[in-house]
Write an enzyme that holds these catalytic residues in place. Structure first.
Site, PDB file in Angstrom:
ATOM      1  N   ASN A 158     -29.783 -28.648 -29.973  1.00 59.30           N
ATOM      2  CA  ASN A 158     -28.879 -28.787 -28.829  1.00 59.30           C
ATOM      3  C   ASN A 158     -29.621 -29.380 -27.638  1.00 59.30           C
ATOM      4  OD1 ASN A 158     -26.449 -28.556 -27.499  1.00 59.30           O
ATOM      5  ND2 ASN A 158     -26.309 -26.325 -27.649  1.00 59.30           N
TER       6      ASN A 158
ATOM      7  N   CYS B 116      12.060 -32.565 -40.305  1.00 58.41           N
ATOM      8  CA  CYS B 116      13.216 -31.777 -39.824  1.00 58.41           C
ATOM      9  C   CYS B 116      13.964 -32.466 -38.679  1.00 58.41           C
ATOM     10  CB  CYS B 116      12.779 -30.373 -39.405  1.00 58.41           C
ATOM     11  SG  CYS B 116      11.905 -30.308 -37.825  1.00 58.41           S
TER      12      CYS B 116
ATOM     13  N   HIS C 203     -10.848 -27.270 -35.891  1.00 57.66           N
ATOM     14  CA  HIS C 203      -9.951 -27.354 -34.733  1.00 57.66           C
ATOM     15  C   HIS C 203      -8.956 -28.514 -34.848  1.00 57.66           C
ATOM     16  CE1 HIS C 203     -12.942 -24.887 -32.073  1.00 57.66           C
ATOM     17  NE2 HIS C 203     -12.240 -24.128 -32.881  1.00 57.66           N
TER      18      HIS C 203
ATOM     19  N   ALA D  56     -29.013 -35.158 -29.322  1.00 59.59           N
ATOM     20  CA  ALA D  56     -28.713 -35.162 -30.762  1.00 59.59           C
ATOM     21  C   ALA D  56     -29.203 -36.433 -31.443  1.00 59.59           C
ATOM     22  CB  ALA D  56     -27.206 -34.991 -30.964  1.00 59.59           C
TER      23      ALA D  56
ATOM     24  N   CYS E 200       4.512 -30.818 -36.471  1.00 62.60           N
ATOM     25  CA  CYS E 200       5.801 -30.435 -35.894  1.00 62.60           C
ATOM     26  C   CYS E 200       5.741 -28.973 -35.457  1.00 62.60           C
ATOM     27  CB  CYS E 200       6.925 -30.637 -36.906  1.00 62.60           C
ATOM     28  SG  CYS E 200       8.518 -30.093 -36.262  1.00 62.60           S
TER      29      CYS E 200
ATOM     30  N   GLU F 197     -29.313 -28.197 -24.596  1.00 59.40           N
ATOM     31  CA  GLU F 197     -29.764 -26.992 -23.877  1.00 59.40           C
ATOM     32  C   GLU F 197     -29.479 -25.802 -24.773  1.00 59.40           C
ATOM     33  OE1 GLU F 197     -27.493 -26.744 -20.306  1.00 59.40           O
ATOM     34  OE2 GLU F 197     -28.349 -28.582 -19.455  1.00 59.40           O
TER      35      GLU F 197
ATOM     36  N   TYR G 150      -3.854 -36.123 -25.005  1.00 56.72           N
ATOM     37  CA  TYR G 150      -4.365 -36.401 -26.352  1.00 56.72           C
ATOM     38  C   TYR G 150      -4.225 -37.874 -26.732  1.00 56.72           C
ATOM     39  CZ  TYR G 150      -5.592 -31.597 -27.095  1.00 56.72           C
ATOM     40  OH  TYR G 150      -6.217 -30.376 -26.986  1.00 56.72           O
TER      41      TYR G 150
ATOM     42  N   GLY H  36     -25.138 -29.262 -31.123  1.00 59.43           N
ATOM     43  CA  GLY H  36     -24.350 -29.704 -29.974  1.00 59.43           C
ATOM     44  C   GLY H  36     -23.111 -28.887 -29.687  1.00 59.43           C
TER      45      GLY H  36
HETATM   46  C1  BJW Z   1     -25.614 -32.161 -26.397  1.00 57.11           C
HETATM   47  C2  BJW Z   1     -25.585 -33.422 -25.908  1.00 57.11           C
HETATM   48  C3  BJW Z   1     -26.349 -34.340 -26.603  1.00 57.11           C
HETATM   49  C4  BJW Z   1     -24.355 -32.313 -24.634  1.00 57.11           C
HETATM   50  N1  BJW Z   1     -27.050 -33.962 -27.645  1.00 57.11           N
HETATM   51  N2  BJW Z   1     -26.276 -31.707 -27.426  1.00 57.11           N
HETATM   52  C5  BJW Z   1     -13.652 -13.243 -29.674  1.00 57.11           C
HETATM   53  C6  BJW Z   1     -13.437 -13.410 -31.040  1.00 57.11           C
HETATM   54  C7  BJW Z   1     -12.473 -14.311 -31.496  1.00 57.11           C
HETATM   55  C8  BJW Z   1     -11.716 -15.057 -30.596  1.00 57.11           C
HETATM   56  C9  BJW Z   1     -11.934 -14.901 -29.238  1.00 57.11           C
HETATM   57  C10 BJW Z   1     -12.889 -13.992 -28.786  1.00 57.11           C
HETATM   58  N3  BJW Z   1     -12.886 -14.046 -27.440  1.00 57.11           N
HETATM   59  C11 BJW Z   1     -11.972 -14.950 -27.058  1.00 57.11           C
HETATM   60  C12 BJW Z   1     -11.358 -15.485 -28.118  1.00 57.11           C
HETATM   61  C13 BJW Z   1     -10.270 -16.519 -28.064  1.00 57.11           C
HETATM   62  C14 BJW Z   1     -10.686 -17.967 -27.937  1.00 57.11           C
HETATM   63  C15 BJW Z   1     -12.054 -18.106 -27.304  1.00 57.11           C
HETATM   64  O1  BJW Z   1     -13.063 -18.261 -27.973  1.00 57.11           O
HETATM   65  N4  BJW Z   1     -12.124 -18.133 -25.995  1.00 57.11           N
HETATM   66  C16 BJW Z   1     -13.421 -18.270 -25.329  1.00 57.11           C
HETATM   67  C17 BJW Z   1     -13.308 -19.358 -24.289  1.00 57.11           C
HETATM   68  C18 BJW Z   1     -13.863 -16.922 -24.849  1.00 57.11           C
HETATM   69  N5  BJW Z   1     -10.644 -18.589 -29.237  1.00 57.11           N
HETATM   70  C19 BJW Z   1      -9.515 -19.020 -29.770  1.00 57.11           C
HETATM   71  O2  BJW Z   1      -8.444 -18.889 -29.212  1.00 57.11           O
HETATM   72  C20 BJW Z   1      -9.595 -19.652 -31.141  1.00 57.11           C
HETATM   73  N6  BJW Z   1      -8.706 -18.999 -32.016  1.00 57.11           N
HETATM   74  C21 BJW Z   1      -8.893 -17.728 -32.383  1.00 57.11           C
HETATM   75  O3  BJW Z   1      -9.817 -17.061 -31.947  1.00 57.11           O
HETATM   76  O4  BJW Z   1      -7.961 -17.256 -33.306  1.00 57.11           O
HETATM   77  C22 BJW Z   1      -8.053 -15.855 -33.670  1.00 57.11           C
HETATM   78  C23 BJW Z   1      -9.221 -15.562 -34.566  1.00 57.11           C
HETATM   79  C24 BJW Z   1      -9.983 -14.423 -34.344  1.00 57.11           C
HETATM   80  C25 BJW Z   1     -11.074 -14.137 -35.159  1.00 57.11           C
HETATM   81  C26 BJW Z   1     -11.367 -14.988 -36.200  1.00 57.11           C
HETATM   82  C27 BJW Z   1     -10.599 -16.114 -36.430  1.00 57.11           C
HETATM   83  C28 BJW Z   1      -9.535 -16.411 -35.588  1.00 57.11           C
HETATM   84  C29 BJW Z   1      -9.159 -21.102 -31.083  1.00 57.11           C
HETATM   85  C30 BJW Z   1     -10.094 -21.936 -30.285  1.00 57.11           C
HETATM   86  C31 BJW Z   1      -9.569 -23.368 -30.150  1.00 57.11           C
HETATM   87  C32 BJW Z   1     -10.514 -24.228 -29.327  1.00 57.11           C
HETATM   88  N7  BJW Z   1      -9.875 -25.421 -29.003  1.00 57.11           N
HETATM   89  C33 BJW Z   1     -10.652 -26.421 -28.262  1.00 57.11           C
HETATM   90  C34 BJW Z   1      -9.685 -27.532 -27.747  1.00 57.11           C
HETATM   91  C35 BJW Z   1      -8.953 -28.213 -28.819  1.00 57.11           C
HETATM   92  C36 BJW Z   1      -9.726 -29.354 -29.396  1.00 57.11           C
HETATM   93  C37 BJW Z   1      -9.738 -30.563 -28.482  1.00 57.11           C
HETATM   94  O5  BJW Z   1      -8.824 -30.764 -27.677  1.00 57.11           O
HETATM   95  O6  BJW Z   1     -10.710 -31.328 -28.614  1.00 57.11           O
HETATM   96  O7  BJW Z   1     -11.695 -26.938 -29.076  1.00 57.11           O
HETATM   97  S1  BJW Z   1     -11.491 -25.777 -26.836  1.00 57.11           S
HETATM   98  C38 BJW Z   1     -12.893 -26.799 -26.984  1.00 57.11           C
HETATM   99  O8  BJW Z   1     -14.047 -25.940 -27.150  1.00 57.11           O
HETATM  100  C39 BJW Z   1     -12.713 -27.588 -28.278  1.00 57.11           C
HETATM  101  C40 BJW Z   1     -14.072 -27.457 -28.880  1.00 57.11           C
HETATM  102  O9  BJW Z   1     -14.020 -27.648 -30.283  1.00 57.11           O
HETATM  103  C41 BJW Z   1     -14.508 -26.068 -28.478  1.00 57.11           C
HETATM  104  C42 BJW Z   1     -16.009 -25.865 -28.513  1.00 57.11           C
HETATM  105  O10 BJW Z   1     -16.646 -26.682 -27.571  1.00 57.11           O
HETATM  106  P1  BJW Z   1     -18.051 -27.315 -27.905  1.00 57.11           P
HETATM  107  O11 BJW Z   1     -17.923 -28.287 -29.011  1.00 57.11           O
HETATM  108  O12 BJW Z   1     -19.060 -26.248 -28.052  1.00 57.11           O
HETATM  109  O13 BJW Z   1     -18.302 -28.183 -26.574  1.00 57.11           O
HETATM  110  P2  BJW Z   1     -18.930 -27.711 -25.170  1.00 57.11           P
HETATM  111  O14 BJW Z   1     -18.579 -28.735 -24.160  1.00 57.11           O
HETATM  112  O15 BJW Z   1     -18.601 -26.318 -24.864  1.00 57.11           O
HETATM  113  O16 BJW Z   1     -20.517 -27.763 -25.430  1.00 57.11           O
HETATM  114  C43 BJW Z   1     -21.189 -28.988 -25.644  1.00 57.11           C
HETATM  115  C44 BJW Z   1     -22.606 -28.672 -26.066  1.00 57.11           C
HETATM  116  O17 BJW Z   1     -23.246 -29.890 -26.407  1.00 57.11           O
HETATM  117  C45 BJW Z   1     -23.442 -28.011 -24.957  1.00 57.11           C
HETATM  118  O18 BJW Z   1     -24.198 -26.950 -25.509  1.00 57.11           O
HETATM  119  C46 BJW Z   1     -24.386 -29.139 -24.503  1.00 57.11           C
HETATM  120  O19 BJW Z   1     -25.665 -28.655 -24.097  1.00 57.11           O
HETATM  121  C47 BJW Z   1     -24.493 -29.941 -25.760  1.00 57.11           C
HETATM  122  N8  BJW Z   1     -24.759 -31.367 -25.549  1.00 57.11           N
HETATM  123  N9  BJW Z   1     -24.729 -33.423 -24.773  1.00 57.11           N
HETATM  124  C48 BJW Z   1     -26.998 -32.648 -28.030  1.00 57.11           C
HETATM  125  N10 BJW Z   1     -26.395 -35.621 -26.165  1.00 57.11           N
END
Ligand code: BJW
Length: 225
Positions: free
Chosen positions: A198, A136, A106, A216, A114, A200, A53, A172
């Site tokens: 997006n 703390c 997120h 984007a 902490c 794709e 990070y 995105g």
């Molecule tokens: C372009 C482009 C350009 C490229 N122009 N486009 C079912 C229900 C509920 C939860 C779950 C479930 N099944 C599983 C879960 C648990 C889990 C989960 O979802 N797992 C899956 C992998 C299956 N979820 C969790 O644990 C979450 N918490 C949770 O569910 O709590 C309980 C709850 C239940 C119900 C309701 C509420 C709560 C927490 C998830 C935390 C995610 N954390 C991360 C990392 C931390 C942040 C960091 O370090 O930066 O967050 S993971 C990572 O993925 C990051 C992102 O925010 C997140 C999403 O990714 P994102 O932004 O979509 O990026 P990419 O790379 O996946 O996609 C990029 C896109 O851009 C692509 O489509 C490209 O085509 C496009 N692109 N260039 C336009 N130039």
């Protein structure tokens, strides 16, 4: 009054030079997410997680908003209804571009949390495992980021906004991480028109009424114009 909710993901910051997660060469192809983006990974090896990070924070600070972030600022300034940006991103490019109404579901690279007492404070450029919590004094400072298995921030406000939205636009994001991946279904069920912008089509593209594909920096300004 019209109500618009915009969800952004890593794709909106890709052309600012910040890596996405799941694209070819994405962060999760180079890092084991169970080691750097889970509370268990942090317990096993805090230094590895803080190094990951610290590097992300340096990249984010060196990056600048791109035309997609800037288009959303123009939209917010001219929009006659209510507009909310919900971002999954932990960078602050929406705020630095000038967007005002932004929720970081997120967390943010600019925050420290902490793990012992839950106190939050501004993150230094470099977080170290021995950094004491100002409240703390235990040395369990982590980034204020929502990891897998943790409950995202602002969920009640977000669900309320989705229920009341006339339009929902996702920009995105791959539609693979929940709960954000279900937002188009949530908003659509409540009657909102759902648009995906997006590079794709995402994993949840069938949940949208319309999908526009392209970088984007082009398709967001085109949509806003
Ligand atoms: C372009 C482009 C350009 C490229 N122009 N486009 C079912 C229900 C509920 C939860 C779950 C479930 N099944 C599983 C879960 C648990 C889990 C989960 O979802 N797992 C899956 C992998 C299956 N979820 C969790 O644990 C979450 N918490 C949770 O569910 O709590 C309980 C709850 C239940 C119900 C309701 C509420 C709560 C927490 C998830 C935390 C995610 N954390 C991360 C990392 C931390 C942040 C960091 O370090 O930066 O967050 S993971 C990572 O993925 C990051 C992102 O925010 C997140 C999403 O990714 P994102 O932004 O979509 O990026 P990419 O790379 O996946 O996609 C990029 C896109 O851009 C692509 O489509 C490209 O085509 C496009 N692109 N260039 C336009 N130039």
């Amino acid at each position: 009054m019209e109500r618009l909710v915009i969800l952004t993901g890593a794709g909106i910051s890709a052309e600012s030079g910040l890596g996405t997660f799941r694209d070819k060469d994405g962060l999760w192809t180079r890092h084991d997410l169970s080691e750097v983006a889970t509370p268990e990974g942090f317990s096993r090896n805090p230094k590895r997680v803080l190094d990951f990070y610290n590097a992300r924070r340096a990249n984010s600070r060196a990056a600048a908003p791109n035309p997609a972030h800037e288009a959303l600022v123009r939209l917010e300034q001219s929009y006659l209804g209510e507009m909310l940006i919900v971002t999954q991103n932990v960078d602050d490019l929406h705020e630095r571009a000038g967007s005002r109404n932004v929720l970081h579901m997120h967390g943010t690279l600019e925050g420290a949390l902490c793990a012992a007492c839950g106190h939050r404070w501004p993150a230094p450029a470099i977080q170290r495992p021995q950094d004491p919590c100002p409240a703390c004094t235990t040395a369990q400072a982590r980034p204020d980021i929502v990891w897998f298995g943790e409950y995202p921030y602002h969920m009640e406000d977000i669900w309320q906004a989705l229920r009341r939205a006339d339009a929902f636009v996702a920009i995105g994001t791959s539609g693979t991480v929940y709960p954000a991946a279900a937002f188009a279904q949530d908003a659509g069920r409540a009657g909102a028109f759902c648009l995906e912008l997006n590079a794709e089509a995402s994993a949840v593209a069938p949940d949208f009424d319309e999908v526009r594909l392209g970088p984007a920096s082009r398709i967001v300004p085109d949509w806003v114009a």
